[in-house]
Design an enzyme around this catalytic site. Structure first.
Site, mmCIF file in Angstrom:
data_model
loop_
_atom_site.group_PDB
_atom_site.id
_atom_site.type_symbol
_atom_site.label_atom_id
_atom_site.label_comp_id
_atom_site.label_asym_id
_atom_site.label_seq_id
_atom_site.Cartn_x
_atom_site.Cartn_y
_atom_site.Cartn_z
ATOM 1 N N ASN A 11 36.796 49.346 30.076
ATOM 2 C CA ASN A 11 35.769 48.518 30.851
ATOM 3 C C ASN A 11 36.037 48.792 32.413
ATOM 4 O O ASN A 11 36.868 47.989 32.744
ATOM 5 C CB ASN A 11 35.576 47.328 30.237
ATOM 6 C CG ASN A 11 34.693 46.481 31.266
ATOM 7 O OD1 ASN A 11 33.813 46.678 32.069
ATOM 8 N ND2 ASN A 11 34.890 45.066 30.911
ATOM 9 N N TRP A 12 35.360 49.570 33.012
ATOM 10 C CA TRP A 12 35.518 49.796 34.284
ATOM 11 C C TRP A 12 35.299 48.543 35.303
ATOM 12 O O TRP A 12 35.628 48.214 36.474
ATOM 13 C CB TRP A 12 35.148 51.007 34.919
ATOM 14 C CG TRP A 12 35.895 52.102 34.405
ATOM 15 C CD1 TRP A 12 36.899 52.306 33.569
ATOM 16 C CD2 TRP A 12 35.647 53.682 34.988
ATOM 17 N NE1 TRP A 12 37.417 53.745 33.579
ATOM 18 C CE2 TRP A 12 36.530 54.416 34.464
ATOM 19 C CE3 TRP A 12 34.675 54.303 35.866
ATOM 20 C CZ2 TRP A 12 36.382 55.959 34.345
ATOM 21 C CZ3 TRP A 12 34.626 55.486 35.869
ATOM 22 C CH2 TRP A 12 35.745 56.536 35.581
ATOM 23 N N LYS A 13 34.556 47.659 34.559
ATOM 24 C CA LYS A 13 33.885 46.496 35.539
ATOM 25 C C LYS A 13 33.125 46.990 36.796
ATOM 26 O O LYS A 13 32.608 48.138 36.886
ATOM 27 C CB LYS A 13 34.950 45.511 35.624
ATOM 28 C CG LYS A 13 35.849 45.126 34.628
ATOM 29 C CD LYS A 13 36.562 44.058 34.725
ATOM 30 C CE LYS A 13 37.293 43.665 33.410
ATOM 31 N NZ LYS A 13 38.261 42.433 33.376
ATOM 32 N N HIS A 97 30.643 39.588 27.621
ATOM 33 C CA HIS A 97 31.985 39.643 28.371
ATOM 34 C C HIS A 97 32.179 38.319 28.836
ATOM 35 O O HIS A 97 31.159 37.690 29.664
ATOM 36 C CB HIS A 97 32.011 40.698 29.260
ATOM 37 C CG HIS A 97 33.556 40.800 29.778
ATOM 38 N ND1 HIS A 97 34.018 40.002 30.657
ATOM 39 C CD2 HIS A 97 34.335 41.745 29.463
ATOM 40 C CE1 HIS A 97 35.262 40.277 30.829
ATOM 41 N NE2 HIS A 97 35.595 41.557 30.161
ATOM 42 N N GLU A 99 33.494 37.412 31.797
ATOM 43 C CA GLU A 99 32.901 37.370 33.130
ATOM 44 C C GLU A 99 31.265 37.134 33.310
ATOM 45 O O GLU A 99 30.956 36.638 34.400
ATOM 46 C CB GLU A 99 33.422 38.576 33.956
ATOM 47 C CG GLU A 99 35.110 38.639 34.024
ATOM 48 C CD GLU A 99 35.699 39.950 33.841
ATOM 49 O OE1 GLU A 99 35.087 41.062 34.106
ATOM 50 O OE2 GLU A 99 36.973 40.051 33.943
ATOM 51 N N GLU A 167 38.752 38.488 23.312
ATOM 52 C CA GLU A 167 39.342 38.735 24.871
ATOM 53 C C GLU A 167 39.652 37.338 25.136
ATOM 54 O O GLU A 167 38.580 36.618 25.897
ATOM 55 C CB GLU A 167 38.416 39.235 25.615
ATOM 56 C CG GLU A 167 38.118 40.849 25.470
ATOM 57 C CD GLU A 167 37.837 41.705 26.798
ATOM 58 O OE1 GLU A 167 38.449 42.563 26.975
ATOM 59 O OE2 GLU A 167 36.897 41.203 27.590
ATOM 60 N N GLY A 173 43.139 40.219 32.969
ATOM 61 C CA GLY A 173 43.579 40.672 34.460
ATOM 62 C C GLY A 173 44.899 39.557 34.604
ATOM 63 O O GLY A 173 45.178 39.638 35.997
ATOM 64 N N SER A 213 44.629 42.314 29.347
ATOM 65 C CA SER A 213 45.790 42.671 29.850
ATOM 66 C C SER A 213 46.721 43.670 28.935
ATOM 67 O O SER A 213 47.761 43.770 28.656
ATOM 68 C CB SER A 213 46.825 41.799 30.180
ATOM 69 O OG SER A 213 46.291 40.937 31.177
ATOM 70 N N GLY A 234 40.725 46.518 30.371
ATOM 71 C CA GLY A 234 40.036 46.592 31.900
ATOM 72 C C GLY A 234 40.954 47.541 33.019
ATOM 73 O O GLY A 234 41.008 48.936 32.881
ATOM 74 N N GLY A 235 41.531 46.733 33.595
ATOM 75 C CA GLY A 235 42.377 47.382 34.532
ATOM 76 C C GLY A 235 43.218 49.003 34.411
ATOM 77 O O GLY A 235 43.146 49.864 35.192
HETATM 78 P P1 13P Z 1 42.165 43.745 31.769
HETATM 79 O O1 13P Z 1 42.580 44.770 30.793
HETATM 80 O O2 13P Z 1 42.184 44.218 33.038
HETATM 81 O O3 13P Z 1 43.031 42.393 31.489
HETATM 82 O O4 13P Z 1 40.735 43.367 31.392
HETATM 83 C C1 13P Z 1 40.354 43.000 30.083
HETATM 84 C C2 13P Z 1 38.915 43.032 30.059
HETATM 85 O O5 13P Z 1 38.360 42.174 30.453
HETATM 86 C C3 13P Z 1 38.249 44.124 29.454
HETATM 87 O O6 13P Z 1 36.832 43.856 29.181
#
Ligand code: 13P
Length: 256
Positions: A11-13, A97, A99, A167, A173, A213, A234-235
């Site tokens: 997920n590149w957000k 998600h 977020e 999640e 993050g 993470s 994510g990251g």
């Molecule tokens: P991180 O891997 O950056 O913690 O993000 C997880 C995430 O929210 C994937 O959707």
């Protein structure tokens, strides 16, 4: 139970200018040389989907959206529908998600409507659930996950059109992760809830991803947990090298 083919989704957000497509190319090159026994999905910003489809042509990498509107089309400025995502090259879309739930006040009912829209468009809905730090401290993790599953998962969901991503909000993050025992408890609980909601046949085949993470250093441990059928990253999905290292868990023998 038949083996479940894992899914590792990036997920590149809200990250990804055109130059980021070089990472997709690099990932494609690594996968061509060293295939993995897992489905691989990248969810870039919607603006990059069409180019990403071109950049990843002929590869095993599938593409997804990060959110969709519950409706197919219409006067909804700034929104994007599942049908538009599909037209641009997506085969899946993340819905619910944390977020989105936090930044945009999305309720379980809204998330379910979005998942239904994804299904109507022929996309896989990756439905996210997870507790906040306070909820975990209060011992409410399973209650929250249960409420989110019951409210967000459409009744007609199947193992082919739906994926659940657990999640924990506090793990996203932050560099923090639950223990493998905690992950096993929640994933086992999700599987049992899905049996109630969708029946044993679908629940037994449906993929449950862990997200929050996930990094090269902890991927093997987290992805080896029972009932963990892949990851939502994510990251660490922004760099082909890191993402590829995570994928390595599924090279030459499966973790879970
Ligand atoms: P991180 O891997 O950056 O913690 O993000 C997880 C995430 O929210 C994937 O959707």
């Amino acid at each position: 139970m038949t083996a479940i083919r894992p899914l590792v989704a990036g997920n590149w957000k809200m990250n990804g200018l055109t130059a980021q497509l070089a990472e997709l190319q690099a990932l494609q090159d690594r996968l061509a040389g060293h295939p993995v026994e897992a489905d691989v999905l990248i969810c870039p910003p919607a603006t990059l989907l069409a180019q990403a489809r071109w950049a990843s042509r002929g590869s095993e990498i599938a593409l997804g959206g990060q959110d969709c509107h519950p409706l197919q089309s219409g006067a909804h400025t700034g929104d994007i529908s599942a049908e538009i995502l599909k037209d641009a090259g997506a085969t899946a879309v993340i819905v619910g998600h944390s977020e989105r739930r936090t930044d945009h006040g999305e309720t379980d009912a809204v998330v379910r409507a979005k998942a239904e829209a994804a299904h109507r468009a022929g996309l896989i809905a990756i439905i996210c659930v997870g507790e906040t730090e306070q909820e975990r401290r209060d011992g409410k993790t399973l209650d929250i996950v249960k409420r989110q599953l019951r409210g967000s998962v459409p009744a007609e969901s199947s193992a082919t059109n739906t994926v659940i991503a657990y999640e924990p909000v506090w793990a996203i993050g932050s560099g923090l992760t639950p223990t493998p025992e905690d992950v096993a408890e929640v994933h086992g609980f999700i599987r049992a809830e899905l049996v109630q909601l969708l029946g044993a046949r679908e629940a037994g085949r449906l993929r449950i991803l862990y997200g929050g993470s996930v990094k090269p250093a902890n991927a093997k441990e987290l992805l080896s947990v029972k009932d963990v059928n892949g990851a939502l990253v994510g990251g660490a999905s922004l760099k082909a090298g890191d993402f590829d290292e995570i994928l390595s868990v599924y090279r030459g023998g499966k973790a879970a």
